[in-house]
Scaffold this motif. Structure first.
Motif, PDB file in Angstrom:
ATOM      1  N   LYS A 160       0.822  -1.293  -0.196  1.00 31.64           N
ATOM      2  CA  LYS A 160      -0.110   0.024  -0.145  1.00 31.64           C
ATOM      3  C   LYS A 160       0.730   1.308  -0.071  1.00 31.64           C
ATOM      4  O   LYS A 160       1.716   1.353   0.978  1.00 31.64           O
ATOM      5  N   ARG A 215      -2.363   5.695  -7.974  1.00 37.44           N
ATOM      6  CA  ARG A 215      -2.100   4.329  -8.195  1.00 37.44           C
ATOM      7  C   ARG A 215      -0.941   3.916  -9.275  1.00 37.44           C
ATOM      8  O   ARG A 215       0.107   3.261  -8.943  1.00 37.44           O
ATOM      9  N   ASP A 216      -1.101   4.374 -10.429  1.00 39.25           N
ATOM     10  CA  ASP A 216      -0.350   4.359 -11.557  1.00 39.25           C
ATOM     11  C   ASP A 216       1.241   4.590 -11.311  1.00 39.25           C
ATOM     12  O   ASP A 216       2.335   3.832 -11.331  1.00 39.25           O
ATOM     13  N   VAL A 232       2.797   2.316  -8.628  1.00 39.33           N
ATOM     14  CA  VAL A 232       3.002   0.877  -9.361  1.00 39.33           C
ATOM     15  C   VAL A 232       4.664   1.141 -10.117  1.00 39.33           C
ATOM     16  O   VAL A 232       5.220   0.359  -9.854  1.00 39.33           O
ATOM     17  N   GLU A 282      -7.955   0.174  -0.432  1.00 35.95           N
ATOM     18  CA  GLU A 282      -7.588  -0.703  -1.692  1.00 35.95           C
ATOM     19  C   GLU A 282      -5.968  -0.897  -1.915  1.00 35.95           C
ATOM     20  O   GLU A 282      -5.178   0.049  -1.888  1.00 35.95           O
ATOM     21  N   THR A 296      -2.690  -1.143  -3.325  1.00 35.64           N
ATOM     22  CA  THR A 296      -1.836  -0.605  -4.421  1.00 35.64           C
ATOM     23  C   THR A 296      -1.403  -1.994  -5.361  1.00 35.64           C
ATOM     24  O   THR A 296      -1.601  -1.843  -6.539  1.00 35.64           O
TER      25      THR A 296
END
Ligand code: ATP
Ligand code: MG
Length: 397
Positions: free
Chosen positions: A9, A15-16, A19, A77, A79
């Protein structure tokens, strides 16, 4: 029941971006995330929890415990990473099924139970069912049943402000019990309670759990609490798993200096067992042997007593050097003529606290036996003392 792989997380960035910052390994990941303006709160955490188990997540403040717990029902949520709950891939669940899962299968219990102040205790206990739109009569019956189980049946018509902190916490527990959720997620549910009430609550939880086993993931930063209730404990440090094992394994074989230091203050005598200090006996005697043979064997190891075993290895008694010498004088032919009962036997899973006072009281060490009283080994006083000695604190940079 729960299977987490590579849970990660990142807070504070899309998020992108997160990542791509996470592509590196080890410290590089953390730095890359930081440079991109995010915070890596949980980093590559994997574990599995069996049905009916109490799994404890433990760590200092900020180590990522609550974040892991909240990812288990997607209140947060992830990651990255995958999460299977009872075989279902949580990430792939559409919103309505996720809602179903949160309503029926998983129940979350918080540190402050957030009781509704203007509702009676019974209605508060029934609250989880109300959310699920169960019929009123059924809800109240179920709530009364749950209140009985936590010992609050006579308070059902009271209001929360009439209850002490411990009682409020029990209402919260009743609320979780009233639902038939198979999985309970508990985030420091007892940490606002004073120590005595806290112990009562731990006992109550263990007792309830022995009656109907649910799968419980329990977050705490209290080590003794973790050791008391956790079947397995995941120790977290800076968002990573430092060690995941039973209390006994963590104490007897800490994964690194951090864990060693972390567990230094725990009451080792309650966690370590006879099995941890078990040694093969230096010598034993068999029924039918002559006193002179046995006495010689004792002399060689400079001991004052010996366990006498039957042909299946069961302990039939202890022969002391004195008794053996007496038998020699009186012409006794077998070791059975000098048997005494001056010893103490414990099962391998007995906590050391239960027998350490007796170590050194007898001419023989504590016997560790199986259910048929066969001798598994002995627990010498020196081994007990060595196991209880707290390892010297390790310095951390
Ligand atoms: N919504 C958020 N946004 C940004 N950072 C967050 C958020 N939630 C938590 N964090 C940070 O992530 C880290 C882990 O937080 P988390 O609440 O999971 O820790 P914890 O182990 O439960 O701590 P505690 O024992 O204090 O409850 C902390 O440094 C926290 O400041
Ligand atoms: Mg927390």
């Amino acid at each position: 029941m729960i299977e987490a792989r590579g849970l990660t997380k990142v807070y504070g960035m899309p998020r992108d971006g997160a990542v791509s910052a996470l592509r590196g390994a080890g410290e590089r990941r953390r730095n890359a995330v930081r440079e991109a303006g995010g915070f890596l709160a949980v980093d590559d955490v994997g574990f599995s929890v069996s049905a009916g188990e109490i799994f404890v997540i433990m760590g200092l403040s900020g180590s990522g415990k609550s974040t892991v717990l909240r990812m288990l029902n997607r209140l947060v949520e992830p990651t990255m990473g995958s999460l299977l709950v009872d075989g279902a891939d949580l990430a792939a669940l559409p919103q309505d099924e996720l809602r179903q899962l949160r309503n029926r299968k998983i129940n979350m219990v918080f540190q402050h139970f957030a009781l509704l102040p203007h509702r009676r205790v019974r209605e508060n206990a029934a609250y989880g069912l109300k959310v699920r739109q169960a019929p009123a009569k059924q809800r109240m019956e179920r709530a009364d049943w749950a209140l009985r189980r936590v010992g609050l049946e006579q308070w059902a018509d009271s209001y929360p402000h009439e209850l002490s902190g411990g009682m409020k916490q029990r209402v919260g527990l009743a609320r979780a019990l009233a639902t038939d959720a198979e999985i309970l997620l508990m985030d420091e549910p007892f940490s606002a309670l004073d120590p005595l009430i806290r112990r009562d609550m731990q006992e109550l939880l263990l007792q309830l759990q022995s009656e109907d086993r649910r799968t419980i993931v329990f977050v705490t930063h209290d080590l003794n609490e973790a050791m008391r209730i956790g079947e397995r404990i995941m120790v977290m440090r800076d968002g990573r798993v430092a060690q995941c094992a039973t209390a006994n394994e963590i104490i007897s074989a800490p994964a690194d200096d951090y864990v060693t230091e972390f567990v230094a203050d725990v009451d080792r005598s309650r966690v370590l067992t006879a099995g941890n200090v078990l040694r093969p006996p230096l010598v034993t005697a068999r029924c039918g042997e002559s006193p002179v043979e046995v006495l010689k064997r004792l002399e060689n190891v400079e001991m004052n007593g010996i366990f006498v075993l039957d042909e299946t290895g069961r302990v039939v008694g202890v022969a002391t050097d004195k008794a053996l010498a007496g038998a020699l004088r009186d012409g006794g032919t077998t070791v059975e003529s000098c048997l005494g009962g001056d010893y103490h036997a414990v099962p391998a899973d007995a906590p050391i606290v239960e027998f350490c006072d007796l170590a050194g009281r007898h001419t023989v060490p504590i016997a560790v036996v199986d259910a048929d009283r066969r001798l598994l080994g002995v627990a010498p006083r020196a081994a007990i003392l060595a196991a209880l000695a707290v390892p010297k604190k390790v310095r951390h940079a």
